[in-house]
Scaffold this motif. Structure first.
Motif, PDB file in Angstrom:
ATOM      1  N   THR A  41       0.828  -1.206   0.000  1.00 43.96           N
ATOM      2  CA  THR A  41       0.000   0.000   0.000  1.00 43.96           C
ATOM      3  C   THR A  41       0.860   1.253   0.000  1.00 43.96           C
ATOM      4  N   ILE A  42       1.898   1.268   0.829  1.00 40.81           N
ATOM      5  CA  ILE A  42       2.629   2.535   0.992  1.00 40.81           C
ATOM      6  C   ILE A  42       3.640   2.818  -0.104  1.00 40.81           C
ATOM      7  N   TYR A  43       4.314   1.795  -0.626  1.00 39.42           N
ATOM      8  CA  TYR A  43       5.354   2.103  -1.618  1.00 39.42           C
ATOM      9  C   TYR A  43       4.804   2.729  -2.892  1.00 39.42           C
ATOM     10  N   PRO A  44       3.699   2.239  -3.445  1.00 41.16           N
ATOM     11  CA  PRO A  44       3.147   2.963  -4.606  1.00 41.16           C
ATOM     12  C   PRO A  44       2.751   4.395  -4.252  1.00 41.16           C
ATOM     13  N   ALA A  45       2.225   4.598  -3.048  1.00 43.80           N
ATOM     14  CA  ALA A  45       1.843   5.950  -2.619  1.00 43.80           C
ATOM     15  C   ALA A  45       3.081   6.835  -2.451  1.00 43.80           C
ATOM     16  N   LEU A  46       4.128   6.302  -1.857  1.00 48.07           N
ATOM     17  CA  LEU A  46       5.361   7.080  -1.693  1.00 48.07           C
ATOM     18  C   LEU A  46       5.942   7.454  -3.058  1.00 48.07           C
ATOM     19  N   ASN A  47       5.939   6.509  -3.984  1.00 53.53           N
ATOM     20  CA  ASN A  47       6.455   6.795  -5.330  1.00 53.53           C
ATOM     21  C   ASN A  47       5.619   7.873  -6.020  1.00 53.53           C
ATOM     22  N   ARG A  48       4.300   7.797  -5.870  1.00 53.40           N
ATOM     23  CA  ARG A  48       3.416   8.796  -6.470  1.00 53.40           C
ATOM     24  C   ARG A  48       3.661  10.174  -5.853  1.00 53.40           C
ATOM     25  N   LEU A  49       3.782  10.224  -4.510  1.00 50.20           N
ATOM     26  CA  LEU A  49       4.034  11.500  -3.839  1.00 50.20           C
ATOM     27  C   LEU A  49       5.381  12.091  -4.253  1.00 50.20           C
TER      28      LEU A  49
END
Length: 113
Positions: free
Chosen positions: A46-54
């Motif tokens: 959940t978090i790694y795609p979000a971190l990459n997007r941010l």
């Protein structure tokens, strides 16, 4: 707590735990869990795609750190990320005020007869 509870608020959660300073992925997961007293449990998927997007949006920057023979990516807020976090907090307060005014309201007034 339902996994759906985080949907729509993940960006704000990630930005908030990174506000004090840079963290690597597992430390971000732990910080969210600790700050929510265990109520929020994020998965790496959940978090790694979000971190990459941010990061693509310019709200975060990352650097690689070496710890012995291990390498890990650390994330930190940019100035734009700090502004986005302030906006997230304002939106969250307005949202919780609106929802609270409905959920915590007393009985609805009865129509006049």
């Amino acid at each position: 707590m339902k996994a759906d509870a985080v949907r729509g608020h993940l960006d704000g959660l990630l930005l908030a735990v990174l506000e004090p300073g840079p963290l690597h992925g597992y430390a971000i997961i732990t910080a969210v869990q600790d700050r929510s007293a265990g109520a929020l449990q994020l998965r790496t998927g959940t978090i790694y795609p979000a971190l990459n997007r941010l990061e693509r949006l310019g709200l975060l920057r990352s650097t690689w750190e070496s710890l012995g023979e291990r390498r890990r990516r650390c994330y930190e807020l940019t100035d734009a990320g700090r502004r986005a976090l302030a906006e997230e907090r304002t939106a969250w307060r307005a949202f919780t005020t609106a929802i609270g005014s409905v959920l915590d309201a007393g009985p609805a007034p009865r129509p006049a007869t």
